[in-house]
Scaffold this motif. Structure first.
Motif, PDB file in Angstrom:
ATOM      1  N   ALA A   1       0.834  -1.189   0.000  1.00  9.30           N
ATOM      2  CA  ALA A   1       0.000   0.000   0.000  1.00  9.30           C
ATOM      3  C   ALA A   1       0.871   1.241   0.000  1.00  9.30           C
ATOM      4  O   ALA A   1       1.756   1.391   0.849  1.00  9.30           O
ATOM      5  N   ALA A   2       0.609   2.125  -0.950  1.00  6.82           N
ATOM      6  CA  ALA A   2       1.366   3.368  -1.059  1.00  6.82           C
ATOM      7  C   ALA A   2       0.539   4.532  -0.528  1.00  6.82           C
ATOM      8  O   ALA A   2      -0.673   4.601  -0.748  1.00  6.82           O
ATOM      9  N   SER A   3       1.202   5.427   0.159  1.00  5.45           N
ATOM     10  CA  SER A   3       0.548   6.630   0.652  1.00  5.45           C
ATOM     11  C   SER A   3       1.524   7.793   0.561  1.00  5.45           C
ATOM     12  O   SER A   3       2.714   7.606   0.338  1.00  5.45           O
ATOM     13  N   GLY A   4       0.995   8.967   0.745  1.00  7.19           N
ATOM     14  CA  GLY A   4       1.833  10.160   0.648  1.00  7.19           C
ATOM     15  C   GLY A   4       1.747  10.767  -0.742  1.00  7.19           C
ATOM     16  O   GLY A   4       0.772  10.601  -1.459  1.00  7.19           O
ATOM     17  N   ARG A   5       2.791  11.424  -1.138  1.00  9.94           N
ATOM     18  CA  ARG A   5       2.788  12.163  -2.404  1.00  9.94           C
ATOM     19  C   ARG A   5       3.263  11.262  -3.545  1.00  9.94           C
ATOM     20  O   ARG A   5       4.347  11.436  -4.085  1.00  9.94           O
ATOM     21  N   THR A   6       2.398  10.324  -3.933  1.00 14.45           N
ATOM     22  CA  THR A   6       2.747   9.419  -5.023  1.00 14.45           C
ATOM     23  C   THR A   6       2.545  10.137  -6.353  1.00 14.45           C
ATOM     24  O   THR A   6       1.470  10.665  -6.616  1.00 14.45           O
ATOM     25  N   PRO A   7       3.560  10.131  -7.200  1.00 13.76           N
ATOM     26  CA  PRO A   7       3.409  10.767  -8.512  1.00 13.76           C
ATOM     27  C   PRO A   7       2.353  10.054  -9.347  1.00 13.76           C
ATOM     28  O   PRO A   7       2.093   8.874  -9.157  1.00 13.76           O
ATOM     29  N   ARG A   8       1.785  10.740 -10.277  1.00 17.59           N
ATOM     30  CA  ARG A   8       0.757  10.121 -11.120  1.00 17.59           C
ATOM     31  C   ARG A   8       1.344   9.020 -11.993  1.00 17.59           C
ATOM     32  O   ARG A   8       0.735   7.990 -12.211  1.00 17.59           O
ATOM     33  N   THR A   9       2.540   9.245 -12.533  1.00 21.02           N
ATOM     34  CA  THR A   9       3.128   8.282 -13.467  1.00 21.02           C
ATOM     35  C   THR A   9       4.249   7.516 -12.796  1.00 21.02           C
ATOM     36  O   THR A   9       5.413   7.685 -13.135  1.00 21.02           O
ATOM     37  N   TYR A  10       3.899   6.672 -11.869  1.00 25.16           N
ATOM     38  CA  TYR A  10       4.940   5.949 -11.163  1.00 25.16           C
ATOM     39  C   TYR A  10       4.853   4.460 -11.462  1.00 25.16           C
ATOM     40  O   TYR A  10       3.792   3.912 -11.740  1.00 25.16           O
ATOM     41  N   VAL A  11       6.001   3.836 -11.393  1.00 22.79           N
ATOM     42  CA  VAL A  11       6.131   2.394 -11.541  1.00 22.79           C
ATOM     43  C   VAL A  11       6.236   1.780 -10.148  1.00 22.79           C
ATOM     44  O   VAL A  11       6.906   2.328  -9.274  1.00 22.79           O
ATOM     45  N   MET A  12       5.576   0.674  -9.957  1.00 21.07           N
ATOM     46  CA  MET A  12       5.719  -0.068  -8.705  1.00 21.07           C
ATOM     47  C   MET A  12       6.433  -1.378  -9.006  1.00 21.07           C
ATOM     48  O   MET A  12       6.072  -2.085  -9.941  1.00 21.07           O
ATOM     49  N   GLY A  13       7.416  -1.682  -8.222  1.00 25.43           N
ATOM     50  CA  GLY A  13       8.173  -2.898  -8.436  1.00 25.43           C
ATOM     51  C   GLY A  13       8.289  -3.742  -7.189  1.00 25.43           C
ATOM     52  O   GLY A  13       8.121  -3.239  -6.069  1.00 25.43           O
ATOM     53  N   TRP A  14       8.556  -5.006  -7.410  1.00 23.04           N
ATOM     54  CA  TRP A  14       8.866  -5.927  -6.311  1.00 23.04           C
ATOM     55  C   TRP A  14      10.290  -6.441  -6.503  1.00 23.04           C
ATOM     56  O   TRP A  14      10.691  -6.792  -7.620  1.00 23.04           O
ATOM     57  N   PHE A  15      11.005  -6.480  -5.415  1.00 20.39           N
ATOM     58  CA  PHE A  15      12.358  -7.006  -5.385  1.00 20.39           C
ATOM     59  C   PHE A  15      12.428  -8.055  -4.281  1.00 20.39           C
ATOM     60  O   PHE A  15      11.560  -8.118  -3.408  1.00 20.39           O
ATOM     61  N   ARG A  16      13.461  -8.858  -4.309  1.00 25.90           N
ATOM     62  CA  ARG A  16      13.669  -9.801  -3.213  1.00 25.90           C
ATOM     63  C   ARG A  16      15.156  -9.932  -2.935  1.00 25.90           C
ATOM     64  O   ARG A  16      15.996  -9.680  -3.810  1.00 25.90           O
ATOM     65  N   GLN A  17      15.435 -10.312  -1.714  1.00 31.00           N
ATOM     66  CA  GLN A  17      16.833 -10.438  -1.318  1.00 31.00           C
ATOM     67  C   GLN A  17      16.988 -11.554  -0.311  1.00 31.00           C
ATOM     68  O   GLN A  17      16.218 -11.655   0.655  1.00 31.00           O
ATOM     69  N   VAL A  18      17.998 -12.353  -0.551  1.00 30.11           N
ATOM     70  CA  VAL A  18      18.402 -13.418   0.360  1.00 30.11           C
ATOM     71  C   VAL A  18      19.671 -12.951   1.051  1.00 30.11           C
ATOM     72  O   VAL A  18      20.534 -12.356   0.399  1.00 30.11           O
ATOM     73  N   PRO A  19      19.823 -13.178   2.347  1.00 38.04           N
ATOM     74  CA  PRO A  19      21.035 -12.749   3.043  1.00 38.04           C
ATOM     75  C   PRO A  19      22.290 -13.244   2.337  1.00 38.04           C
ATOM     76  O   PRO A  19      22.385 -14.411   1.959  1.00 38.04           O
ATOM     77  N   GLY A  20      23.222 -12.320   2.117  1.00 38.25           N
ATOM     78  CA  GLY A  20      24.471 -12.674   1.469  1.00 38.25           C
ATOM     79  C   GLY A  20      24.427 -12.618  -0.043  1.00 38.25           C
ATOM     80  O   GLY A  20      25.457 -12.829  -0.695  1.00 38.25           O
ATOM     81  N   LYS A  21      23.246 -12.340  -0.597  1.00 37.49           N
ATOM     82  CA  LYS A  21      23.124 -12.250  -2.049  1.00 37.49           C
ATOM     83  C   LYS A  21      22.638 -10.862  -2.452  1.00 37.49           C
ATOM     84  O   LYS A  21      22.081 -10.121  -1.636  1.00 37.49           O
ATOM     85  N   GLU A  22      22.830 -10.554  -3.719  1.00 36.30           N
ATOM     86  CA  GLU A  22      22.382  -9.259  -4.216  1.00 36.30           C
ATOM     87  C   GLU A  22      20.863  -9.215  -4.313  1.00 36.30           C
ATOM     88  O   GLU A  22      20.197 -10.233  -4.520  1.00 36.30           O
ATOM     89  N   ARG A  23      20.369  -8.022  -4.169  1.00 38.55           N
ATOM     90  CA  ARG A  23      18.937  -7.809  -4.366  1.00 38.55           C
ATOM     91  C   ARG A  23      18.565  -8.137  -5.804  1.00 38.55           C
ATOM     92  O   ARG A  23      19.298  -7.807  -6.742  1.00 38.55           O
ATOM     93  N   GLU A  24      17.421  -8.772  -5.981  1.00 35.63           N
ATOM     94  CA  GLU A  24      16.968  -9.204  -7.303  1.00 35.63           C
ATOM     95  C   GLU A  24      15.637  -8.540  -7.639  1.00 35.63           C
ATOM     96  O   GLU A  24      14.684  -8.588  -6.852  1.00 35.63           O
ATOM     97  N   TRP A  25      15.573  -7.956  -8.801  1.00 37.38           N
ATOM     98  CA  TRP A  25      14.294  -7.424  -9.283  1.00 37.38           C
ATOM     99  C   TRP A  25      13.397  -8.595  -9.662  1.00 37.38           C
ATOM    100  O   TRP A  25      13.838  -9.549 -10.316  1.00 37.38           O
ATOM    101  N   VAL A  26      12.124  -8.535  -9.291  1.00 34.90           N
ATOM    102  CA  VAL A  26      11.189  -9.628  -9.521  1.00 34.90           C
ATOM    103  C   VAL A  26      10.132  -9.264 -10.556  1.00 34.90           C
ATOM    104  O   VAL A  26       9.897 -10.019 -11.503  1.00 34.90           O
ATOM    105  N   ALA A  27       9.488  -8.132 -10.355  1.00 35.89           N
ATOM    106  CA  ALA A  27       8.385  -7.754 -11.240  1.00 35.89           C
ATOM    107  C   ALA A  27       8.113  -6.270 -11.078  1.00 35.89           C
ATOM    108  O   ALA A  27       8.509  -5.654 -10.084  1.00 35.89           O
ATOM    109  N   ALA A  28       7.420  -5.714 -12.061  1.00 36.93           N
ATOM    110  CA  ALA A  28       7.027  -4.308 -11.987  1.00 36.93           C
ATOM    111  C   ALA A  28       5.747  -4.108 -12.767  1.00 36.93           C
ATOM    112  O   ALA A  28       5.422  -4.886 -13.680  1.00 36.93           O
ATOM    113  N   VAL A  29       5.034  -3.061 -12.407  1.00 38.63           N
ATOM    114  CA  VAL A  29       3.806  -2.700 -13.097  1.00 38.63           C
ATOM    115  C   VAL A  29       3.833  -1.208 -13.355  1.00 38.63           C
ATOM    116  O   VAL A  29       4.258  -0.419 -12.515  1.00 38.63           O
TER     117      VAL A  29
END
Length: 122
Positions: free
Chosen positions: A23-51
């Motif tokens: 859930a997003a709140s505050g001053r969200t721009p009209r044209t924004y992308v939302m993404g999901w990332f994941r991270q396992v300890p000791g590994k780099e953050r990985e991009w998963v999906a975006a809309v």
């Protein structure tokens, strides 16, 4: 400022399903992308999906394509990540983030949630 709050993480057996919410709140721009990332300890953050801002355009990393579905409820300013056919390798802390500048580059996302743990057991 934009605030992002994730929910829906938990533990599930391999082959099961979970749905994450952001859930997003505050001053969200009209044209924004939302993404999901994941991270396992000791590994780099990985991009998963975006809309995209309208919700019509969706993007997935190859390892989750066909198993995960990202969607956006514009009225609620909420993004969902429906995860099915979960595998043990999907275990990670999942973060949602927002940007107006990119799809996949985590370094160009501006606001991040606190993360939610997803654990998939065999």
């Amino acid at each position: 400022q934009v605030q992002l709050v994730e929910s829906g993480g938990g533990s599930v057996q391999a082959g099961g399903s979970l749905t994450l919410s952001c859930a997003a709140s505050g001053r969200t721009p009209r044209t924004y992308v939302m993404g999901w990332f994941r991270q396992v300890p000791g590994k780099e953050r990985e991009w998963v999906a975006a809309v995209g801002w309208s919700g019509a355009d969706t993007y997935y990393t190859e390892s989750v394509r066909g198993r995960f579905t990202i969607s956006k409820d514009r009225a609620k300013n909420t993004v969902y990540l429906q995860m099915s056919s979960l595998k043990t390798e999907d275990t990670a802390v999942y973060y949602c983030a927002t940007t107006t500048r990119t799809i996949r580059d985590g370094n160009r996302y501006d606001y991040w949630g606190q993360g939610t743990q997803v654990t998939v057991s065999s």
